[in-house]
Design an enzyme around this catalytic site. Structure first.
Site, PDB file in Angstrom:
ATOM      1  N   LYS A  10       0.931  -1.378   0.008  1.00 37.53           N
ATOM      2  CA  LYS A  10       0.037   0.009   0.008  1.00 37.53           C
ATOM      3  C   LYS A  10       0.990   1.254   0.132  1.00 37.53           C
ATOM      4  CE  LYS A  10      -3.899  -2.032   2.364  1.00 37.53           C
ATOM      5  NZ  LYS A  10      -4.830  -1.992   3.427  1.00 37.53           N
ATOM      6  N   TYR A  50     -12.804  -1.904  -3.218  1.00 37.24           N
ATOM      7  CA  TYR A  50     -13.389  -2.075  -1.915  1.00 37.24           C
ATOM      8  C   TYR A  50     -14.803  -1.939  -1.687  1.00 37.24           C
ATOM      9  CZ  TYR A  50      -8.433  -2.095   0.150  1.00 37.24           C
ATOM     10  OH  TYR A  50      -7.126  -2.241   0.499  1.00 37.24           O
ATOM     11  N   ASN A 113      -1.942   0.281   6.745  1.00 35.38           N
ATOM     12  CA  ASN A 113      -1.341  -0.957   7.574  1.00 35.38           C
ATOM     13  C   ASN A 113      -0.705  -1.787   6.236  1.00 35.38           C
ATOM     14  OD1 ASN A 113      -3.517  -1.953   5.782  1.00 35.38           O
ATOM     15  ND2 ASN A 113      -4.483  -2.971   7.231  1.00 35.38           N
ATOM     16  N   HIS A 116      -2.294  -5.498   1.657  1.00 31.31           N
ATOM     17  CA  HIS A 116      -3.294  -6.299   1.637  1.00 31.31           C
ATOM     18  C   HIS A 116      -3.566  -7.781   1.105  1.00 31.31           C
ATOM     19  CE1 HIS A 116      -7.761  -7.083   0.252  1.00 31.31           C
ATOM     20  NE2 HIS A 116      -7.117  -7.504  -0.848  1.00 31.31           N
ATOM     21  N   GLU A 127     -10.065 -10.491  -7.440  1.00 32.97           N
ATOM     22  CA  GLU A 127      -9.069  -9.432  -7.261  1.00 32.97           C
ATOM     23  C   GLU A 127      -8.067  -9.758  -8.324  1.00 32.97           C
ATOM     24  OE1 GLU A 127      -8.194  -9.494  -2.805  1.00 32.97           O
ATOM     25  OE2 GLU A 127     -10.131  -8.834  -2.340  1.00 32.97           O
TER      26      GLU A 127
HETATM   27  P1  CMP Z   1      -7.398  -4.394   3.701  1.00 33.50           P
HETATM   28  O1  CMP Z   1      -7.190  -5.762   3.913  1.00 33.50           O
HETATM   29  O2  CMP Z   1      -6.711  -3.796   2.709  1.00 33.50           O
HETATM   30  O3  CMP Z   1      -8.892  -4.525   3.614  1.00 33.50           O
HETATM   31  C1  CMP Z   1      -9.816  -3.478   4.150  1.00 33.50           C
HETATM   32  C2  CMP Z   1      -9.120  -2.193   4.724  1.00 33.50           C
HETATM   33  O4  CMP Z   1      -9.869  -1.273   5.549  1.00 33.50           O
HETATM   34  C3  CMP Z   1      -8.201  -2.972   5.692  1.00 33.50           C
HETATM   35  O5  CMP Z   1      -7.064  -3.558   5.119  1.00 33.50           O
HETATM   36  C4  CMP Z   1      -7.826  -1.770   6.567  1.00 33.50           C
HETATM   37  O6  CMP Z   1      -6.753  -1.017   6.039  1.00 33.50           O
HETATM   38  C5  CMP Z   1      -9.176  -0.939   6.523  1.00 33.50           C
HETATM   39  N1  CMP Z   1      -9.785  -1.084   7.584  1.00 33.50           N
HETATM   40  C6  CMP Z   1     -10.263  -2.030   8.251  1.00 33.50           C
HETATM   41  N2  CMP Z   1     -11.069  -1.692   9.190  1.00 33.50           N
HETATM   42  C7  CMP Z   1     -10.998  -0.389   9.452  1.00 33.50           C
HETATM   43  C8  CMP Z   1     -11.152   0.385  10.646  1.00 33.50           C
HETATM   44  N3  CMP Z   1     -12.036  -0.141  11.635  1.00 33.50           N
HETATM   45  N4  CMP Z   1     -10.890   1.581  10.526  1.00 33.50           N
HETATM   46  C9  CMP Z   1     -10.049   1.932   9.440  1.00 33.50           C
HETATM   47  N5  CMP Z   1      -9.758   1.250   8.320  1.00 33.50           N
HETATM   48  C10 CMP Z   1      -9.945   0.233   8.376  1.00 33.50           C
END
Ligand code: CMP
Length: 136
Positions: A10, A50, A113, A116, A127
């Site tokens: 990311k 998403y 984070n 993904h 995906e």
């Molecule tokens: P990802 O695995 O890319 O899939 C969905 C994304 O939403 C997740 O990683 C996080 O980066 C984001 N995400 C999930 N939960 C939360 C949350 N409670 N607050 C903000 N971002 C979130």
């Protein structure tokens, strides 16, 4: 059985110069990189990717973040790839991620984070197709 998963490195990871380090972890863990592309998502692409989260309170922030800079999309192959990749990346929130996981080592927060990973074989196929098989 060899199967495939879809990964994103990311924008936070690229901004923090962790792209090469995360690719090293992917290779050290014996994933085969079948496809990889550096891209900056536009809003339409990120919202489509998403769409499952579109009713969630964090959706707008998630889309803004995912479009904030380049990311790398990857098609990975390994035996049991979906579960192996999810184990390697760790919990969504790096504070809850196990030692040795990518999110523990590189992620800043639940929002930023670093990576993904697909959550099922079905979603991995969707995906992978979204970024590598269709014109988007
Ligand atoms: P990802 O695995 O890319 O899939 C969905 C994304 O939403 C997740 O990683 C996080 O980066 C984001 N995400 C999930 N939960 C939360 C949350 N409670 N607050 C903000 N971002 C979130």
């Amino acid at each position: 059985m060899q199967n495939k998963t879809f990964a994103i490195i990311k924008p936070d990871a690229i901004e923090n110069n962790n792209l090469g380090k995360i690719i090293d972890v992917i290779i050290a863990n014996k994933f085969t990189i079948l496809n990889a592309r550096l891209t900056t998502m536009n809003t339409r692409q990120a919202e489509g990717f998403y769409s499952i989260h579109k009713e969630r309170p964090f959706f707008k922030d998630l889309i803004f973040f995912m479009c904030s800079g380049p990311c790398m999309v990857l098609e990975l192959e390994k035996i049991n790839a979906v579960n192996e990749w999810r184990t390697l990346i760790g919990s969504t929130d790096p504070k809850e991620a196990d030692n040795g996981t990518i999110r523990k080592d590189f992620a800043e927060s639940k929002e930023r984070n670093s990576v993904h990973g697909s959550d099922s074989n079905e979603n991995a196929e969707i995906e992978i197709n979204y970024f590598f098989k269709n014109e988007i």
